[in-house]
Motif scaffolding. Structure first.
Motif, PDB file in Angstrom:
ATOM      1  N   TYR A 390       0.706  -1.160   0.220  1.00 28.42           N
ATOM      2  CA  TYR A 390      -0.150   0.000   0.156  1.00 28.42           C
ATOM      3  C   TYR A 390       0.942   1.333  -0.017  1.00 28.42           C
ATOM      4  O   TYR A 390       0.631   2.237  -0.500  1.00 28.42           O
ATOM      5  N   GLY A 391       1.926   1.158   0.768  1.00 31.19           N
ATOM      6  CA  GLY A 391       2.831   2.554   0.824  1.00 31.19           C
ATOM      7  C   GLY A 391       3.555   2.819  -0.429  1.00 31.19           C
ATOM      8  O   GLY A 391       3.781   3.701  -0.979  1.00 31.19           O
ATOM      9  N   PHE A 392       4.094   1.571  -1.045  1.00 30.74           N
ATOM     10  CA  PHE A 392       4.664   1.716  -2.359  1.00 30.74           C
ATOM     11  C   PHE A 392       3.857   2.133  -3.491  1.00 30.74           C
ATOM     12  O   PHE A 392       4.093   2.800  -4.155  1.00 30.74           O
ATOM     13  N   GLN A 393       2.470   1.609  -3.398  1.00 29.99           N
ATOM     14  CA  GLN A 393       1.417   1.965  -4.665  1.00 29.99           C
ATOM     15  C   GLN A 393       1.200   3.301  -4.144  1.00 29.99           C
ATOM     16  O   GLN A 393       1.052   4.257  -5.167  1.00 29.99           O
ATOM     17  N   MET A 394       1.024   3.920  -3.021  1.00 33.75           N
ATOM     18  CA  MET A 394       0.782   5.496  -2.584  1.00 33.75           C
ATOM     19  C   MET A 394       1.795   6.226  -3.295  1.00 33.75           C
ATOM     20  O   MET A 394       1.815   7.479  -3.902  1.00 33.75           O
ATOM     21  N   ALA A 395       3.232   5.871  -3.022  1.00 38.58           N
ATOM     22  CA  ALA A 395       4.346   6.574  -3.592  1.00 38.58           C
ATOM     23  C   ALA A 395       4.382   6.520  -5.142  1.00 38.58           C
ATOM     24  O   ALA A 395       4.630   7.705  -5.727  1.00 38.58           O
ATOM     25  N   TYR A 396       4.131   5.447  -5.664  1.00 35.54           N
ATOM     26  CA  TYR A 396       3.972   5.423  -7.038  1.00 35.54           C
ATOM     27  C   TYR A 396       2.923   6.452  -7.636  1.00 35.54           C
ATOM     28  O   TYR A 396       3.065   6.894  -8.859  1.00 35.54           O
ATOM     29  N   SER A 397       1.920   6.403  -6.876  1.00 33.31           N
ATOM     30  CA  SER A 397       0.516   7.285  -7.471  1.00 33.31           C
ATOM     31  C   SER A 397       0.861   8.632  -6.867  1.00 33.31           C
ATOM     32  O   SER A 397      -0.386   9.341  -7.275  1.00 33.31           O
ATOM     33  N   ASN A 398       2.066   9.130  -6.683  1.00 25.96           N
ATOM     34  CA  ASN A 398       2.403  10.582  -6.074  1.00 25.96           C
ATOM     35  C   ASN A 398       1.904  11.102  -4.930  1.00 25.96           C
ATOM     36  O   ASN A 398       1.561  12.156  -4.689  1.00 25.96           O
ATOM     37  N   PHE A 399       1.619  10.232  -4.163  1.00 26.35           N
ATOM     38  CA  PHE A 399       1.350  10.579  -2.531  1.00 26.35           C
ATOM     39  C   PHE A 399       2.847  11.188  -1.996  1.00 26.35           C
ATOM     40  O   PHE A 399       3.597  10.541  -2.503  1.00 26.35           O
ATOM     41  N   SER A 400       2.824  11.909  -1.332  1.00 24.60           N
ATOM     42  CA  SER A 400       3.927  12.721  -0.752  1.00 24.60           C
ATOM     43  C   SER A 400       4.320  11.863   0.793  1.00 24.60           C
ATOM     44  O   SER A 400       5.536  11.432   0.933  1.00 24.60           O
ATOM     45  N   ASN A 401       3.268  11.559   1.426  1.00 20.35           N
ATOM     46  CA  ASN A 401       3.590  10.817   2.620  1.00 20.35           C
ATOM     47  C   ASN A 401       2.154  10.084   3.036  1.00 20.35           C
ATOM     48  O   ASN A 401       1.193  10.382   2.547  1.00 20.35           O
ATOM     49  N   ALA A 402       2.341   9.263   4.137  1.00 21.35           N
ATOM     50  CA  ALA A 402       1.123   8.516   4.726  1.00 21.35           C
ATOM     51  C   ALA A 402       1.246   8.516   6.151  1.00 21.35           C
ATOM     52  O   ALA A 402       2.637   7.995   6.350  1.00 21.35           O
ATOM     53  N   LEU A 403       0.451   8.577   7.011  1.00 21.51           N
ATOM     54  CA  LEU A 403       0.485   8.678   8.420  1.00 21.51           C
ATOM     55  C   LEU A 403      -0.447   7.343   8.987  1.00 21.51           C
ATOM     56  O   LEU A 403      -1.471   7.406   8.656  1.00 21.51           O
ATOM     57  N   LEU A 404       0.179   6.386   9.335  1.00 21.35           N
ATOM     58  CA  LEU A 404      -0.301   5.409  10.040  1.00 21.35           C
ATOM     59  C   LEU A 404      -0.967   5.883  11.440  1.00 21.35           C
ATOM     60  O   LEU A 404      -0.349   6.214  12.306  1.00 21.35           O
ATOM     61  N   HIS A 405      -2.282   5.416  11.550  1.00 25.35           N
ATOM     62  CA  HIS A 405      -2.996   5.719  12.890  1.00 25.35           C
ATOM     63  C   HIS A 405      -2.505   5.005  14.100  1.00 25.35           C
ATOM     64  O   HIS A 405      -2.433   3.753  14.033  1.00 25.35           O
ATOM     65  N   ILE A 406      -2.555   5.592  15.165  1.00 20.89           N
ATOM     66  CA  ILE A 406      -2.436   5.051  16.361  1.00 20.89           C
ATOM     67  C   ILE A 406      -3.410   5.312  17.367  1.00 20.89           C
ATOM     68  O   ILE A 406      -3.647   6.559  17.652  1.00 20.89           O
TER      69      ILE A 406
END
Length: 671
Positions: A390-406
């Motif tokens: 999912y992280g690689f896919q977001m990066a490939y799709s030009n998301f800049s960052n992603a924050l995993l919730h705690i």
């Protein structure tokens, strides 16, 4: 002035650099839980798994794919990025994954107050800093909307919760906080390079701006952004706004808040500081907000465009309403490349719009399932594979960052969790499988701030169970990431293992490989990254343990193509491999970060604790009934304060406030 973690100065000399709300009286104590030999003789050793974060549910791995799939395939790789079409934008930060911490549980995650900071948390952040340079953390979530600043809370706490109103749809408790919230964050940023997002309460338009005032005053340039509204597309459902609330209404209120910030006088930085709209992508689409003129109207004030999304929800189980979903039935849906692709595709037009506006596009809150995740899924090795893909896919799709919730201790999906309060003297932390995902992606992206990602899966004829990505740095092939979601279900290892031939220019004589490994996709324990592990439940101090194991694979001349070498990479079933083409890459020799924190904070003088069994059953201090009454920390978790009673100890020591004007670290720090 900030001293780097590699400084050789005595820790006590760092004290003047720390932020203290009352520096003449307060001391900062970095503390930890030290595990004792746990015994049971009418007493308690390990807490019963009554809280989700320590749940021992283990699911059955999904059956093998019904259709035959290719277990041996080749990938033809270009050395130069210029010869590759479809690469992502250059990612300007190696810290792609960061964390979103529900505001109501920061005392569990960060520390009780600015004088007591959690050592395991510092160590976990130090390991990411070593790989990425910095870490992004957002303090917020649904609980930020009801946050109210007060002058004082009892027992030195920086955060407390008031009981939720039964009329609130999500039972979100009101969060009371003191100015010490910001000193906690500021002091953490003196130890490890953490940059922060905070959220301005937006449950109504009577703006409470103390969080912005104090955030800017105390955090300075460590505050990178302020969120304006959390999931406003759900405001009508949650009772924050009337049923007629529209994207244009949000647009207008965004402008009203900007004017209030300008009029305040104590908030000097507004330009380039705001993030929004942070949609849940439930009742509105991002395009509905863009169509209001939002981006052009507020461009100078925006730090980033943001959304929030989860692939599924476990809300029926969390709140006792509706049809409860079966985790076993849902498990296979996470163990496929299509899971990440399907989540990301609805944002592809928005990431393009963000690029045109020259703004980052951030997945501001996400995890495996809202309302706390699923038992057996969210805390499994399979979730780690899912999160990396999912992280690689977001990066490939030009998301800049992603924050995993705690969330708190009553959710399944945490990357890491402190022990229940009444067990903290003899149990350490618990690592979540997806923390390894964050660590791995930091190494995959590297430190060059130039990494570009491409999804190779479709081009190479691999299927949904065997995805692959390539990473280019400084326009040169740097790494390849290989997945194998297939599980041989605990039988003889090998039948479903992959052999992936990487065809590269002949000057590549060998590669190095790091593996993220576990016995099955459903396991929660003994997960290793290049042979090292953080430990299992109640064993984690935030430092990797064991010997580093990096595999060197020799590449052989291709039998069919001149000038090409083939590097054959085995990928176990299940498994993940990160292949380094630069065998001198610093990460090939990196395990535990050079800088770490250690203490000898003893809260007992011998190794037993006597616990009332009834207290043990509700070891975060509330029964199931009480926890529902207290309300969830958000619609994504159901957590109490973590307060508890009934632990009787032989003796205790005070952990803070004993050295005037000096940082007191029990046991010191290992550099």
């Amino acid at each position: 002035m900030r001293l780097p973690l590699t400084s050789s100065l005595p820790l006590a000399l760092l004290a003047p650099l720390l932020y203290l709300p009352n520096s003449a009286q307060a001391a900062v104590t970095v503390y930890n839980q030290i595990p004792f030999g746990q015994t049971q003789s009418g007493t308690a050793g390990t807490p019963q798994p009554t809280l989700a974060a320590y749940d021992e549910t283990v699911l059955q791995p999904p059956a093998l794919p019904a259709e035959p799939y290719n277990k041996e395939f080749a990938i033809n790789l270009q050395r130069d990025a210029g010869a590759v079409g479809g690469l992502s934008i250059p990612h300007k930060t190696a810290s792609f994954f960061g964390f979103s911490i529900e505001m109501s549980v920061i005392n569990q995650v960060l520390g009780k107050n600015s004088s007591f900071i959690q050592v395991p948390f510092l160590n976990l952040m130090a390991n990411l800093q070593e790989r990425a340079g910095h870490v992004l953390i957002r303090i917020g979530g649904n609980t930020q909307e009801y946050a109210v600043m007060v002058d004082h809370l009892d027992n030195g706490r920086a955060i407390a919760k008031e009981k939720a109103s039964l009329t609130q749809t999500t039972l979100t408790p009101a969060v009371l906080y003191t100015v010490d919230l910001f000193y906690i964050a500021a002091n953490i940023s003196q130890f490890v390079n953490v940059n922060w997002f905070i959220g301005i309460p937006f449950n109504d338009t009577n703006w409470r701006l103390q969080i912005a005032e104090n955030g800017q005053r105390i955090l300075g340039d460590k505050l990178v952004g302020m969120q304006v509204g959390n999931e406003p597309d759900l405001y009508a459902r949650h009772g924050h706004r009337p049923e007629t609330y529209t994207p244009m209404d949000y647009n207008n209120e965004f402008g009203q808040l900007i004017q209030a910030l300008k009029d305040n006088g104590n908030i000097p930085r507004i330009d380039g500081m705001l993030v929004g709209p942070s949609l849940a992508s439930a009742d509105w689409t991002p395009e509905m907000v863009w169509d209001t003129g939002f981006i052009n109207t507020y461009l100078e004030y925006l730090y980033a465009l943001t959304v929030e999304n989860y692939p599924n929800n476990n809300c029926a189980a969390a709140f006792g309403t509706g049809a409860v979903q079966d985790p076993q039935e849902n498990f296979p849906r996470y163990l496929t490349h299509n899971a990440g692709v399907d989540m990301v595709k609805k944002y592809l037009s928005s990431t393009m719009i963000a690029q045109q506006a020259n703004k980052p596009f951030i997945m501001f809150e996400t995890n495996s399932a809202s309302c706390g995740g699923f038992p057996g899924i969210s805390d499994s090795y399979g979730a780690a594979l899912w999160a990396m893909d999912y992280g690689f896919q977001m990066a490939y799709s030009n998301f800049s960052n992603a924050l995993l919730h705690i969330g708190g201790q009553n959710v399944y999906y945490n990357p890491f969790t402190a022990p229940p309060t009444n067990q903290s003297s003899f149990n350490e932390w618990t690592i979540g499988a997806i923390y390894y995902s964050v660590l791995v992606l930091a190494e995959a992206f590297g430190k060059s701030n130039t990494s570009q990602i491409i999804d190779l899966t479709g081009a190479i004829g691999a299927n949904e169970f065997t995805p692959a990505y390539a990473i280019y740095e400084n326009s040169v092939l740097s790494k390849v990431a290989l997945f194998n979601y297939v599980d041989d279900m605990g039988g003889t290892r090998g039948p479903s293992d992959l052999k992936v031939g990487l065809n590269v220019p002949a000057e590549t004589g060998s590669v190095k490989v790091k593996y993220l490994e576990a016995a099955t996709v459903s396991t929660k324990h003994n997960i290793t990254w290049a042979g090292q592990t953080f430990g299992n439940k109640f064993e984690v101090d935030g430092r990797l343990k064991g010997d580093l194991n990096v595999v060197t694979i020799t590449c052989s001349p291709s039998a069919t193509t001149a000038g090409v070498n083939t590097c054959t990479i085995p990928v176990p079933a299940p498994g993940f491999a990160l292949v380094f083409f630069n065998t001198q890459d610093e990460f090939t020799g990196l395990g535990q970060a050079e800088s770490s924190f250690t203490t000898t904070a003893w809260t007992k003088n011998h190794n037993t604790a006597t616990v009332d069994p009834k207290v043990l059953e509700t070891s975060n201090g509330h029964s199931a009934k009480d926890r529902i009454g207290m309300g969830s920390t958000s619609k994504k978790s159901a957590v109490g304060n973590g307060a508890s009673t009934g632990v009787r100890v032989a003796s205790a020591v005070v952990l803070g406030g004993v050295v005037v004007g000096m940082l007191s670290v029990l046991g010191g720090m290992r550099w």
